[in-house]
Design an enzyme around this catalytic site. Structure first.
Site, PDB file in Angstrom:
ATOM      1  N   LYS A   4       0.901  -1.074  -0.076  1.00 12.02           N
ATOM      2  CA  LYS A   4      -0.008   0.030  -0.019  1.00 12.02           C
ATOM      3  C   LYS A   4       0.751   1.281   0.199  1.00 12.02           C
ATOM      4  CE  LYS A   4      -3.932   2.047   2.400  1.00 12.02           C
ATOM      5  NZ  LYS A   4      -4.661   1.939   3.686  1.00 12.02           N
ATOM      6  N   SER A  50      -9.803   0.123   6.885  1.00 10.29           N
ATOM      7  CA  SER A  50      -9.147   0.168   5.668  1.00 10.29           C
ATOM      8  C   SER A  50      -8.491  -1.010   5.157  1.00 10.29           C
ATOM      9  CB  SER A  50      -8.387   1.296   5.318  1.00 10.29           C
ATOM     10  OG  SER A  50      -9.025   2.527   5.239  1.00 10.29           O
ATOM     11  N   SER A  60      -9.826   2.386   2.575  1.00 10.00           N
ATOM     12  CA  SER A  60      -8.843   3.178   1.618  1.00 10.00           C
ATOM     13  C   SER A  60      -7.975   2.119   1.110  1.00 10.00           C
ATOM     14  CB  SER A  60      -7.978   4.279   2.633  1.00 10.00           C
ATOM     15  OG  SER A  60      -7.083   3.499   3.521  1.00 10.00           O
TER      16      SER A  60
HETATM   17  N1  GLN Z   1     -12.771   4.653   5.770  1.00  9.32           N
HETATM   18  C1  GLN Z   1     -12.314   4.962   7.119  1.00  9.32           C
HETATM   19  C2  GLN Z   1     -12.076   6.634   6.936  1.00  9.32           C
HETATM   20  O1  GLN Z   1     -12.385   7.020   5.974  1.00  9.32           O
HETATM   21  C3  GLN Z   1     -11.224   4.202   7.309  1.00  9.32           C
HETATM   22  C4  GLN Z   1      -9.895   4.762   6.993  1.00  9.32           C
HETATM   23  C5  GLN Z   1      -8.580   3.591   7.331  1.00  9.32           C
HETATM   24  O2  GLN Z   1      -8.998   2.725   7.975  1.00  9.32           O
HETATM   25  N2  GLN Z   1      -7.559   4.239   7.000  1.00  9.32           N
HETATM   26  O3  GLN Z   1     -11.492   6.979   7.830  1.00  9.32           O
END
Ligand code: GLN
Length: 510
Positions: free
Chosen positions: A80, A179, A155
């Site tokens: 990532k 994410s 994400s």
């Molecule tokens: N979807 C969540 C957010 O927008 C999780 C993000 C993450 O885990 N990096 O914050």
């Protein structure tokens, strides 16, 4: 040997160890697959073909020389783009870090290389890991291999989509509010968020430091355990890293897959996120209930538990995360990293350069959260917003403690819906945030969680994930029980869920 891209990492590692295939062949097969399908999927922001082939040749030479190698030596991996890599750009999906090559590797990346894994490249993500769809990436969205018109979640949608389209057998993700687990859920892959502090955060570009955790993105629980064993453990460079020794997660997964451990296991279903509430898709609920039935038929004792504070989890998270993010992102100041935009008029001062750079370099979602977080931390509002959110965080930790006083593990759907259409939520931040309702509590409490595929929703034929949660530090239990559940369900389907997905063989192959 067949198509090397279809093998699990464990199977590929075994073939490499037996010298039935070379690391160069394994890497080349995945580079070919990337060339064939990533034009459609857009899982990668950067592919390091030459470096990967050179590293693979090095592993092959070491193996030929009889040097001792780790269990995953020669297996390719996608990383990532939130993780620093000294030889590849690390943009975190942001324009402000476009082309930025860090001077060092994240600890997890250094550990991968030391264990002989071969980095294939960097995967797409929502900018600074803020989002649930990869649509907030400054470099365009990733498409879900099951249906290219849908999101792969976020994400870490790039890592999950790379796994689901067989472009990589392993990937790394980061999970601040879901994410790793939500993209796994909507792509039919496996994702694990370890206990907070179990895996080093050093060199992971920080979103919310009290919530961030790096973890494996794979196609099986055993593969996740093998990868966790490589990246986990104490790191003196991360002050929140747990200084303890851990059992092998791969061994735990192998034990679980042998069966038997579900008998008498106390499995809690959290009423507040069990899929019955508004926002949960019917097919997600149906498959979740079927899975619970299968576990009960195999001897698990199913116990309903309540976590009343979960009602406030999303609200608390969207104060704590922006507060921490607004502080962390202050380092994107046009002086030390990446982009520097000259002010369009007037004199050049540090403030004006900073303002012009941050204005041009950050996307709308990042700006929204910086503004929210700065407000939540401002004098006069700190106690009302940030302080209250921290109190909710404590209540959520107590809900988990009470539940784990009664049960061994907790279960819920990993995500309220299957993969949604690209474009359908991107203009509605609240709807996008509510997607995280099932995953956020684990980050607020620091406990480990996994998403495991449990089938395809009847109404749209798209994958559904089961979220498995365990107490802090009980990561081995997560792998053991997760592998047991996975094996049970796969026996029922006659094989891995991904093998049943004709849509994965995207246009170019058809
Ligand atoms: N979807 C969540 C957010 O927008 C999780 C993000 C993450 O885990 N990096 O914050």
């Amino acid at each position: 040997m067949g198509d090397l891209t279809r093998l699990s990492a464990a199977a590929l590692a075994a073939a490499l160890a037996a010298r039935e295939v070379s690391a160069v062949e394994a890497v080349q097969a995945h580079l070919d697959r990337i060339a064939a399908v990533d034009g459609d999927v857009h899982a990668f922001l950067h592919v390091a073909s030459d470096a990967a082939l050179a590293a693979a040749a090095g592993i092959d030479a070491q193996r030929a020389g009889g040097e001792p190698l780790g269990p995953l030596a020669g297996v390719p991996i996608a990383i990532k783009d939130v993780l620093c890599t000294y030889d590849m750009p690390s943009t975190a999906g942001s324009r402000i870090l476009e082309g930025w090559i860090p001077p060092y590797d994240a600890t997890v990346v250094a550990k991968l290389r030391a264990a002989g894994l071969i980095p294939l490249g960097k995967t797409n993500m929502d900018e600074f890991a803020m989002g649930s769809s990869t649509e907030h990436s400054a470099y365009g969205p990733t498409h879900n291999p099951w249906d290219l018109a849908r999101t792969p979640g976020g994400s870490g949608g790039g890592s999950a989509a790379a796994l689901a389209s067989f472009q990589a057998p392993l990937a790394l993700g980061s999970d601040t509010g879901g994410s790793i687990r939500q993209p796994a859920s909507v792509t039919g892959t496996v994702g694990v968020k370890p206990t907070y502090g179990a895996v080093s955060r050093y060199g992971a570009i920080a979103l919310a430091s009290s919530l961030d955790q790096v973890g494996p993105v794979t196609r099986t629980m055993l593969d996740a355990g093998l990868l966790h064993d490589v990246i986990g453990g104490h790191d003196p460079l991360d002050s929140t890293s747990l200084a303890e020794s851990w059992p092998s997660m791969a061994d735990a997964a192998r034990r679980g897959a042998e069966g038997g451990i579900l008998s008498g296991l106390k499995v809690g279903v959290v009423r507040e996120i069990a899929g019955t509430g508004a926002g949960f898709q019917a097919g997600v609920r149906t498959l979740f209930e079927q899975s619970i039935g299968i576990l009960a038929a195999n001897g698990a004792e199913i116990i309903e538990v309540s976590a009343p504070s979960f009602e406030y989890a999303v609200a608390a998270y969207y104060l704590i995360l922006p507060a921490e993010a607004s502080s962390n992102l202050a380092r994107m100041d046009s002086v030390r990293f990446g982009l520097r935009v000259q002010p369009s008029d007037g004199p050049m001062t540090v403030e004006r350069a900073m303002s012009a750079t941050r204005g041009a370099g950050f996307g709308a979602e990042v700006k929204r959260r910086i503004i929210l977080g700065t407000y939540a931390l401002s004098a006069g509002y700190y106690d009302a917003y940030y302080g209250s959110a921290q109190k909710v965080r404590t209540l959520i930790q107590r809900d988990f403690a009470a539940a784990f006083g009664v049960v061994d593990v907790l279960l819920s759907p990993s995500s309220p819906t299957t993969a949604f259409q690209l474009g359908s939520l991107v203009d509605d931040p609240l709807a996008m945030y509510l997607n995280d309702i099932t995953t956020i509590p684990a980050n607020l409490a620091g406990i480990p969680g996994a998403s495991i595929p449990i089938g395809l929703a009847p109404e749209d034929g798209l994958p559904v994930g089961l979220q498995l949660l365990a107490p802090a530090r009980a990561d081995a239990r997560l792998y053991e029980v997760g592998a047991a559940i996975e094996t049970l369900l796969e026996d029922r389907w006659g094989g891995p869920l991904l093998a049943q997905a004709p849509a994965l063989n995207t246009a170019k192959e058809a």
